[in-house]
Design a protein around this motif. Structure first.
Motif, PDB file in Angstrom:
ATOM      1  N   MET A   1      43.672   3.975  -1.219  1.00 34.87           N
ATOM      2  CA  MET A   1      43.110   4.856  -1.777  1.00 34.87           C
ATOM      3  C   MET A   1      41.826   4.250  -2.661  1.00 34.87           C
ATOM      4  N   GLN A   2      42.209   3.061  -3.044  1.00 35.66           N
ATOM      5  CA  GLN A   2      41.221   2.162  -4.174  1.00 35.66           C
ATOM      6  C   GLN A   2      39.900   2.113  -3.518  1.00 35.66           C
ATOM      7  N   GLY A   3      39.855   1.717  -2.162  1.00 44.04           N
ATOM      8  CA  GLY A   3      38.586   1.806  -1.398  1.00 44.04           C
ATOM      9  C   GLY A   3      37.657   3.094  -1.244  1.00 44.04           C
ATOM     10  N   SER A   4      38.236   4.397  -1.462  1.00 40.95           N
ATOM     11  CA  SER A   4      37.444   5.502  -1.298  1.00 40.95           C
ATOM     12  C   SER A   4      37.146   5.734  -2.792  1.00 40.95           C
ATOM     13  N   THR A   5      37.817   5.517  -3.649  1.00 41.91           N
ATOM     14  CA  THR A   5      37.542   5.640  -5.268  1.00 41.91           C
ATOM     15  C   THR A   5      36.101   4.717  -5.445  1.00 41.91           C
ATOM     16  N   ASP A   6      36.255   3.324  -4.845  1.00 44.74           N
ATOM     17  CA  ASP A   6      34.975   2.588  -5.013  1.00 44.74           C
ATOM     18  C   ASP A   6      33.894   2.913  -4.432  1.00 44.74           C
ATOM     19  N   LEU A   7      34.262   3.524  -3.226  1.00 44.17           N
ATOM     20  CA  LEU A   7      33.018   3.766  -2.257  1.00 44.17           C
ATOM     21  C   LEU A   7      32.633   5.319  -2.925  1.00 44.17           C
ATOM     22  N   GLY A   8      33.101   5.865  -3.794  1.00 45.68           N
ATOM     23  CA  GLY A   8      32.802   7.197  -4.407  1.00 45.68           C
ATOM     24  C   GLY A   8      31.857   6.781  -5.661  1.00 45.68           C
ATOM     25  N   LYS A   9      32.256   5.737  -6.204  1.00 46.89           N
ATOM     26  CA  LYS A   9      31.396   5.085  -7.405  1.00 46.89           C
ATOM     27  C   LYS A   9      30.180   4.716  -6.765  1.00 46.89           C
ATOM     28  N   LEU A  10      30.325   3.952  -5.864  1.00 45.46           N
ATOM     29  CA  LEU A  10      29.150   3.374  -5.079  1.00 45.46           C
ATOM     30  C   LEU A  10      28.080   4.651  -4.684  1.00 45.46           C
ATOM     31  N   VAL A  11      28.566   5.697  -4.326  1.00 45.92           N
ATOM     32  CA  VAL A  11      27.561   6.843  -3.860  1.00 45.92           C
ATOM     33  C   VAL A  11      27.202   7.380  -5.235  1.00 45.92           C
ATOM     34  N   LEU A  12      27.746   7.645  -6.204  1.00 45.42           N
ATOM     35  CA  LEU A  12      27.331   8.054  -7.576  1.00 45.42           C
ATOM     36  C   LEU A  12      26.094   7.262  -8.071  1.00 45.42           C
ATOM     37  N   ARG A  13      26.742   5.918  -7.948  1.00 43.72           N
ATOM     38  CA  ARG A  13      25.575   4.989  -8.635  1.00 43.72           C
ATOM     39  C   ARG A  13      24.065   5.062  -7.822  1.00 43.72           C
ATOM     40  N   VAL A  14      24.343   4.807  -6.610  1.00 48.68           N
ATOM     41  CA  VAL A  14      23.013   4.968  -5.680  1.00 48.68           C
ATOM     42  C   VAL A  14      22.308   6.104  -5.776  1.00 48.68           C
ATOM     43  N   VAL A  15      22.847   7.245  -5.767  1.00 50.15           N
ATOM     44  CA  VAL A  15      22.409   8.559  -5.742  1.00 50.15           C
ATOM     45  C   VAL A  15      21.551   8.692  -7.177  1.00 50.15           C
ATOM     46  N   LEU A  16      22.153   8.515  -8.096  1.00 48.60           N
ATOM     47  CA  LEU A  16      21.605   8.630  -9.713  1.00 48.60           C
ATOM     48  C   LEU A  16      20.614   7.702  -9.687  1.00 48.60           C
ATOM     49  N   GLY A  17      20.757   6.517  -9.272  1.00 48.53           N
ATOM     50  CA  GLY A  17      19.854   5.204  -9.392  1.00 48.53           C
ATOM     51  C   GLY A  17      18.438   5.598  -8.640  1.00 48.53           C
ATOM     52  N   VAL A  18      18.560   5.962  -7.431  1.00 54.29           N
ATOM     53  CA  VAL A  18      17.364   6.097  -6.468  1.00 54.29           C
ATOM     54  C   VAL A  18      16.747   7.482  -7.163  1.00 54.29           C
ATOM     55  N   LEU A  19      17.228   8.398  -7.415  1.00 55.13           N
ATOM     56  CA  LEU A  19      16.647   9.720  -7.913  1.00 55.13           C
ATOM     57  C   LEU A  19      15.750   9.659  -9.313  1.00 55.13           C
ATOM     58  N   ILE A  20      16.550   8.435 -10.132  1.00 57.58           N
ATOM     59  CA  ILE A  20      16.051   8.339 -11.427  1.00 57.58           C
ATOM     60  C   ILE A  20      14.808   7.529 -11.412  1.00 57.58           C
ATOM     61  N   LEU A  21      14.914   6.334 -10.534  1.00 48.94           N
ATOM     62  CA  LEU A  21      13.971   5.478 -10.248  1.00 48.94           C
ATOM     63  C   LEU A  21      12.637   5.942  -9.608  1.00 48.94           C
ATOM     64  N   PHE A  22      12.728   7.136  -8.775  1.00 51.92           N
ATOM     65  CA  PHE A  22      11.645   7.539  -8.462  1.00 51.92           C
ATOM     66  C   PHE A  22      10.756   8.140  -9.606  1.00 51.92           C
ATOM     67  N   HIS A  23      11.314   8.803 -10.597  1.00 55.09           N
ATOM     68  CA  HIS A  23      10.931   9.091 -11.858  1.00 55.09           C
ATOM     69  C   HIS A  23       9.950   7.863 -12.564  1.00 55.09           C
ATOM     70  N   GLY A  24      10.822   6.703 -12.471  1.00 57.53           N
ATOM     71  CA  GLY A  24      10.325   5.660 -13.160  1.00 57.53           C
ATOM     72  C   GLY A  24       8.997   5.043 -12.472  1.00 57.53           C
ATOM     73  N   VAL A  25       9.046   4.953 -11.177  1.00 56.74           N
ATOM     74  CA  VAL A  25       7.845   4.432 -10.222  1.00 56.74           C
ATOM     75  C   VAL A  25       6.814   5.367 -10.676  1.00 56.74           C
ATOM     76  N   SER A  26       7.036   6.575 -10.500  1.00 59.67           N
ATOM     77  CA  SER A  26       5.806   7.365 -10.875  1.00 59.67           C
ATOM     78  C   SER A  26       5.072   7.077 -12.204  1.00 59.67           C
ATOM     79  N   LYS A  27       5.899   6.683 -13.092  1.00 60.60           N
ATOM     80  CA  LYS A  27       5.336   6.539 -14.384  1.00 60.60           C
ATOM     81  C   LYS A  27       4.686   5.162 -14.301  1.00 60.60           C
ATOM     82  N   LEU A  28       5.203   4.210 -13.584  1.00 61.93           N
ATOM     83  CA  LEU A  28       4.575   2.848 -13.288  1.00 61.93           C
ATOM     84  C   LEU A  28       3.057   3.086 -12.662  1.00 61.93           C
ATOM     85  N   ILE A  29       3.194   3.874 -11.867  1.00 60.45           N
ATOM     86  CA  ILE A  29       1.944   4.341 -11.015  1.00 60.45           C
ATOM     87  C   ILE A  29       0.652   4.936 -11.696  1.00 60.45           C
TER      88      ILE A  29
END
Length: 134
Positions: A1-29
């Motif tokens: 079960m720990q593996g799926s919990t860690d995978l869920g944390k990875l999904v949360l981190r990647v999705v939020l990180g990518v979506l917020i980073l799009f806003h940041g890249v736009s401001k860099l440009i």
């Protein structure tokens, strides 16, 4: 079960990180001109507007790499609270044309960052699951 919990944390981190980073890249440009005008209109010093780069470039990278993840998530939380307070406060109690909350995107970003801050990075991260700030 720990593996799926860690995978869920990875999904949360990647999705939020990518979506917020799009806003940041736009401001860099395109530059932080709009943010500078909003910050100064609120009577705050203009240099505070450059904090958007921390909240929308540095913090998402911390989330994506899983390094100092809780700190990165806290920065996103602060960034979203400032964005809601300075830009979206008039929409706080309104619905969008589609019937949903007008701030559902900001609310999702804020809620996801809070969850990551509480959960930590998990095993699939550069900082590992046992780091103090991870």
């Amino acid at each position: 079960m720990q593996g799926s919990t860690d995978l869920g944390k990875l999904v949360l981190r990647v999705v939020l990180g990518v979506l917020i980073l799009f806003h940041g890249v736009s401001k860099l440009i395109h530059g932080p001109g709009y943010i500078v005008s909003v910050v100064t209109a609120a009577g705050l010093p203009s240099f505070l507007a450059y904090g958007v780069y921390v909240g929308e470039v540095v913090a998402p990278l911390l989330l994506l790499f899983g390094y100092w993840t809780r700190v990165g998530a806290l920065i996103v939380v602060i960034n979203m609270l400032v964005a809601i307070g300075l830009v979206h406060l008039g929409q706080f109690a309104t619905l969008a044309d589609t019937g949903g909350w007008a701030l559902e995107l900001q609310g999702m970003f804020l809620g996801t960052a809070l969850a990551i801050m509480l959960l930590g990075a998990g095993r699939y991260s550069l900082g590992g699951s046992h780091g103090r700030w991870n």
